[in-house]
Write a protein that holds these residues in place. Structure first.
Motif, PDB file in Angstrom:
ATOM      1  N   UNK A 115     -38.347 126.045 145.719  1.00  0.00           N
ATOM      2  CA  UNK A 115     -39.323 124.842 146.080  1.00  0.00           C
ATOM      3  C   UNK A 115     -39.383 123.748 144.936  1.00  0.00           C
ATOM      4  N   UNK A 116     -39.600 122.664 145.434  1.00  0.00           N
ATOM      5  CA  UNK A 116     -39.632 121.323 144.248  1.00  0.00           C
ATOM      6  C   UNK A 116     -41.092 121.583 143.480  1.00  0.00           C
TER       7      UNK A 116
ATOM      8  N   UNK B  64     -35.015 119.041 139.217  1.00  0.00           N
ATOM      9  CA  UNK B  64     -33.833 118.788 137.917  1.00  0.00           C
ATOM     10  C   UNK B  64     -33.697 119.704 137.237  1.00  0.00           C
ATOM     11  N   UNK B  65     -33.492 119.281 135.792  1.00  0.00           N
ATOM     12  CA  UNK B  65     -33.080 120.429 134.802  1.00  0.00           C
ATOM     13  C   UNK B  65     -34.254 121.383 134.641  1.00  0.00           C
ATOM     14  N   UNK B  66     -35.329 120.982 134.951  1.00  0.00           N
ATOM     15  CA  UNK B  66     -36.816 121.595 134.916  1.00  0.00           C
ATOM     16  C   UNK B  66     -36.733 122.658 135.748  1.00  0.00           C
TER      17      UNK B  66
END
Length: 353
Positions: free
Chosen positions: A115-116, A183-185
């Motif tokens: 999930x986001x 993203x990269x996180x």
């Protein structure tokens, strides 16, 4: 021989000490706001500690890194309760409900593919905030021990909803198959977890420090000292208390989100009454009414728990760590009625004597 009061006794006698407290009125608020600038200087120390923690991250072993992350998440949880106990004078024994609901909302809103990060965080905050709004709307119509019992009852209701139904996998709980990312996180990385939790702790601390120094925070302090007089001065005290209750619930939901993202599993024990008791102990151990105290109390509680349950340090006594932990807490509360943060004042008084 002088006798010392417990922190809870200090809370109960807060109303009696009203005569010594400053009057909080609409006219006095600008003066409180002007003092905020001086008060912000007190944030320098915590920010330096946060920078040191960020710099030390590459040096931690995996065990220490995981322990620090756990302490920081629980510190956010304790800070959220500090807003109620120390800021508003509301002793809640059901605060773990919002912590657990935030964790469950994170897992339930996630798909098997993950999930986001932001979506799941907002879902956890929204779920905890809405539950806090509902519970607060009812429980804040009571006071004192009745408020404590009502919040405890609501928390137990939430506990049994997840424990006795299939909503959250029953008593076994549910797993977060893929940790949140954007993203990269990516929370799959332990290093990312460390820095995300550290940033969240700093932001929550700054938010609560700003609230404490704002007109809203001054009104909450006035309610804590004497709610009747605040009502007479024209303040809608119920609305202020409800707003504080919801903010505390949302912040507890943030801690729940971070815990679910770290552990990858949630279960009904997160909402249990003893979890609410533990976070209240953290606040009391550190010192009621102090943001630093909530963080220091969390560190003290978690380290005590770790030390007393380690066989290499305490031998066979580690098998009964709950007993030794209870004794240690009783001794600390008896010797430090104002918590660990009161040690400095105690040393100063003895040096003057």
């Amino acid at each position: 021989m002088a006798t010392s009061k417990t922190p809870l006794a200090d809370l109960q006698s807060a109303e009696q000490s009203y005569a010594d407290a400053p009057l909080v009125t609409a006219e006095s608020m600008p003066a409180a706001a002007r003092n905020a600038e001086r008060g912000l200087r007190g944030l320098i120390g915590p920010l330096i500690v946060a920078v040191i923690l960020a710099m030390l991250a590459p040096l931690w072993s995996s065990y220490l890194s995981d322990l620090v992350v756990k302490i920081m998440i629980l510190a956010i949880f304790a800070l959220s309760l500090q807003l109620l106990v120390g800021g508003t004078g509301l002793v809640s024994l059901g605060h773990a409900a919002f912590f657990g609901i935030g964790a469950y909302a994170t897992v339930l809103a996630s798909s098997p593919e993950g999930g986001n990060f932001l979506v799941l965080l907002l879902a956890a905050m929204a779920a905890s905030g809405l539950c806090a709004l509902f519970i607060g709307a009812f429980s804040l119509r009571t006071k004192g021990v009745y408020f404590i019992m009502v919040t405890l009852a609501f928390a137990q209701l939430a506990y049994f909803v997840f424990h006795d139904t299939s909503v959250g996998g029953g008593s076994d709980g549910i797993y977060l198959m893929v940790r949140p990312a954007i993203g990269a996180l990516d929370m799959e990385s332990s290093r990312t977890q460390y820095y995300v939790v550290l940033c969240a702790l700093v932001l929550v601390y700054l938010l609560l420090a700003l609230i404490a120094r704002s007109r809203f925070g001054a009104a909450l302090a006035g309610i804590r000292v004497n709610e009747q007089r605040m009502r007479a001065a024209g303040f809608a005290t119920y609305g202020y208390k409800l707003a504080a209750f919801v903010i505390a619930g949302v912040l507890a939901g943030v801690a729940g989100f971070l815990l679910a993202a770290r552990d990858g599993v949630v279960n009904p024990e997160l909402l249990a009454w003893h979890h609410s008791g533990e976070v209240l102990l953290m606040v009391i151990l550190g010192g009621i009414g102090s943001l630093r105290g909530a963080v220091v109390g969390t560190i003290t509680f978690v380290l005590l728990k770790e030390l007393l349950s380690t066989h290499a340090l305490v031998g066979a006594a580690a098998d009964h760590w709950q007993l030794t932990l209870g004794i240690a807490i009783i001794v600390l509360v008896a010797l430090l009625p104002k918590g660990v943060m009161g040690i400095g004042d105690m040393v100063k008084r003895r040096s003057r004597a």
